[in-house]
Design a protein around this motif. Structure first.
Motif, short mmCIF file in Angstrom:
data_model
loop_
_atom_site.label_atom_id
_atom_site.label_comp_id
_atom_site.label_asym_id
_atom_site.label_seq_id
_atom_site.Cartn_x
_atom_site.Cartn_y
_atom_site.Cartn_z
N GLY A 80 0.82 -36.16 94.50
CA GLY A 80 0.52 -38.07 94.31
C GLY A 80 1.17 -38.74 92.89
N VAL A 81 1.53 -38.34 92.52
CA VAL A 81 1.77 -38.39 91.90
C VAL A 81 3.59 -39.64 91.53
CG1 VAL A 81 3.22 -39.27 89.17
CG2 VAL A 81 0.85 -37.73 89.77
N ARG A 82 3.40 -41.09 91.45
CA ARG A 82 4.39 -41.63 91.32
C ARG A 82 5.19 -42.25 90.04
NH1 ARG A 82 1.89 -42.55 95.29
NH2 ARG A 82 0.80 -44.24 94.76
N GLY A 130 3.21 -53.92 99.48
CA GLY A 130 2.34 -53.02 100.91
C GLY A 130 3.50 -53.32 101.93
N GLY A 131 3.63 -53.78 103.23
CA GLY A 131 4.17 -54.63 103.68
C GLY A 131 4.87 -53.12 104.66
N ARG A 132 6.36 -53.09 104.43
CA ARG A 132 7.63 -52.73 104.80
C ARG A 132 7.47 -51.12 103.24
NH1 ARG A 132 10.32 -57.03 102.20
NH2 ARG A 132 11.74 -55.78 100.85
N HIS A 133 7.37 -51.62 102.49
CA HIS A 133 7.14 -50.37 101.26
C HIS A 133 6.27 -49.62 101.88
CE1 HIS A 133 9.81 -53.68 99.71
NE2 HIS A 133 8.98 -54.36 99.89
N GLU A 134 5.14 -49.87 102.30
CA GLU A 134 3.86 -48.88 102.55
C GLU A 134 4.50 -47.60 103.36
OE1 GLU A 134 0.08 -47.30 101.90
OE2 GLU A 134 0.66 -49.30 101.13
N ARG A 135 5.15 -48.05 103.87
CA ARG A 135 6.20 -46.82 105.35
C ARG A 135 6.82 -46.30 104.53
NH1 ARG A 135 9.04 -50.19 108.02
NH2 ARG A 135 11.36 -49.47 106.84
N ARG A 136 7.14 -46.88 103.60
CA ARG A 136 8.29 -45.95 102.66
C ARG A 136 7.66 -45.04 101.37
NH1 ARG A 136 12.09 -51.33 101.56
NH2 ARG A 136 13.11 -50.93 104.28
N VAL A 137 6.58 -45.58 100.91
CA VAL A 137 5.80 -44.65 100.28
C VAL A 137 4.85 -43.18 100.95
CG1 VAL A 137 3.42 -44.47 98.91
CG2 VAL A 137 4.89 -46.52 98.64
N LYS A 138 4.53 -43.56 102.17
CA LYS A 138 3.72 -42.95 102.66
C LYS A 138 5.50 -41.86 103.16
CE LYS A 138 0.55 -45.38 105.67
NZ LYS A 138 -0.27 -45.39 106.63
N LEU A 139 6.94 -41.94 103.80
CA LEU A 139 7.52 -40.76 103.70
C LEU A 139 7.63 -39.95 102.08
CD1 LEU A 139 10.13 -43.17 105.29
CD2 LEU A 139 9.10 -40.66 106.39
N ILE A 140 6.98 -40.93 101.11
CA ILE A 140 7.28 -40.22 100.04
C ILE A 140 6.42 -39.07 100.18
CG2 ILE A 140 6.87 -40.02 97.53
CD1 ILE A 140 8.59 -42.64 97.14
N SER A 141 4.53 -39.62 100.13
CA SER A 141 3.89 -38.75 100.82
C SER A 141 3.96 -37.47 101.79
CB SER A 141 2.77 -39.28 100.64
OG SER A 141 2.22 -40.12 99.90
N LYS A 142 4.45 -38.18 102.73
CA LYS A 142 5.07 -36.97 103.77
C LYS A 142 6.13 -35.55 103.12
CE LYS A 142 7.56 -35.93 108.19
NZ LYS A 142 8.78 -36.48 108.46
N ILE A 143 6.93 -36.01 101.94
CA ILE A 143 7.81 -35.79 101.71
C ILE A 143 6.96 -34.42 100.67
CG2 ILE A 143 10.06 -34.80 99.51
CD1 ILE A 143 11.02 -37.79 100.74
N GLU A 144 6.19 -34.99 100.00
CA GLU A 144 4.87 -33.64 98.92
C GLU A 144 4.54 -33.18 99.82
OE1 GLU A 144 4.11 -37.20 95.44
OE2 GLU A 144 3.05 -36.83 97.19
N ASP A 145 3.93 -33.24 101.40
CA ASP A 145 3.36 -32.58 101.62
C ASP A 145 4.37 -31.76 102.55
OD1 ASP A 145 1.45 -34.32 101.29
OD2 ASP A 145 0.91 -35.01 103.01
N GLU A 146 5.46 -31.11 102.93
CA GLU A 146 6.21 -30.88 102.69
C GLU A 146 6.93 -28.83 101.99
OE1 GLU A 146 8.95 -32.81 105.03
OE2 GLU A 146 7.24 -33.36 107.17
N ASN A 147 7.06 -30.13 100.95
CA ASN A 147 7.71 -29.60 99.48
C ASN A 147 7.29 -29.04 98.01
OD1 ASN A 147 10.35 -29.68 101.20
ND2 ASN A 147 9.62 -31.60 101.27
N LEU A 148 5.73 -29.02 98.60
CA LEU A 148 4.94 -29.19 97.27
C LEU A 148 4.10 -28.02 97.38
CD1 LEU A 148 4.86 -32.35 94.58
CD2 LEU A 148 6.31 -30.06 94.73
#
Length: 148
Positions: A80-82, A130-148
């Motif tokens: 959850g930290v960026r 937000g906007g297109r950047h929201e999608r990218r931040v969600k991808l970062i969170s997905k990576i965290e979910d899959e690897n942490l």
């Protein structure tokens, strides 16, 4: 806004200045240490600030070590930290606008205190776009979910 702040011994003096700077601006500062210039290990304080932000104890965080590198890596190990290592105001602005960074990192041995305070002010006055950047931040969170 509640801001967790932490440093190792190299960042201690800057941490104390930053705390006063933030308090003058009305921020509630949560000091996670260290509390002197005695040699300590930076990962402890990166983790403490990261956990404070991730848990909601703090809204954002600041971490400081000699270069900002090690303590930012440590903070980023918390889900959850960026944490964004910023060396100028543009980087701080983009870290917030595009990455929704919630922890600012910098190095006391690579920045003058006036530059550091300018970076801090930019970080806290900039909102996530937000906007297109929201999608990218969600991808970062997905990576965290899959690897942490």
């Amino acid at each position: 806004m509640r801001v967790a702040i932490g440093s190792d011994h190299a960042g201690y003096q800057y941490k104390e200045i930053v705390k006063k700077h933030l308090e003058k601006k009305g921020f509630q500062v949560i000091d996670k240490g260290t509390y002197s210039e005695e040699s300590v290990d930076y990962p402890i304080f990166g983790e403490a600030v990261g956990k404070a932000v991730a848990s909601g104890e703090a809204d954002r965080g600041i971490v400081i070590c000699g270069t900002g590198i090690g303590i930012s890596i440590s903070a980023n190990k918390i889900k959850g930290v960026r944490a964004a290592l910023c060396t100028n105001e543009y980087m701080a602005r983009m870290a917030r606008k595009h990455n929704n960074a919630n922890v600012l990192a910098f190095g006391s041995r690579v920045l003058g205190i006036d530059v550091a305070l300018g970076i801090i002010d930019e970080f806290f006055r900039t909102e996530f776009e937000g906007g297109r950047h929201e999608r990218r931040v969600k991808l970062i969170s997905k990576i965290e979910d899959e690897n942490l």
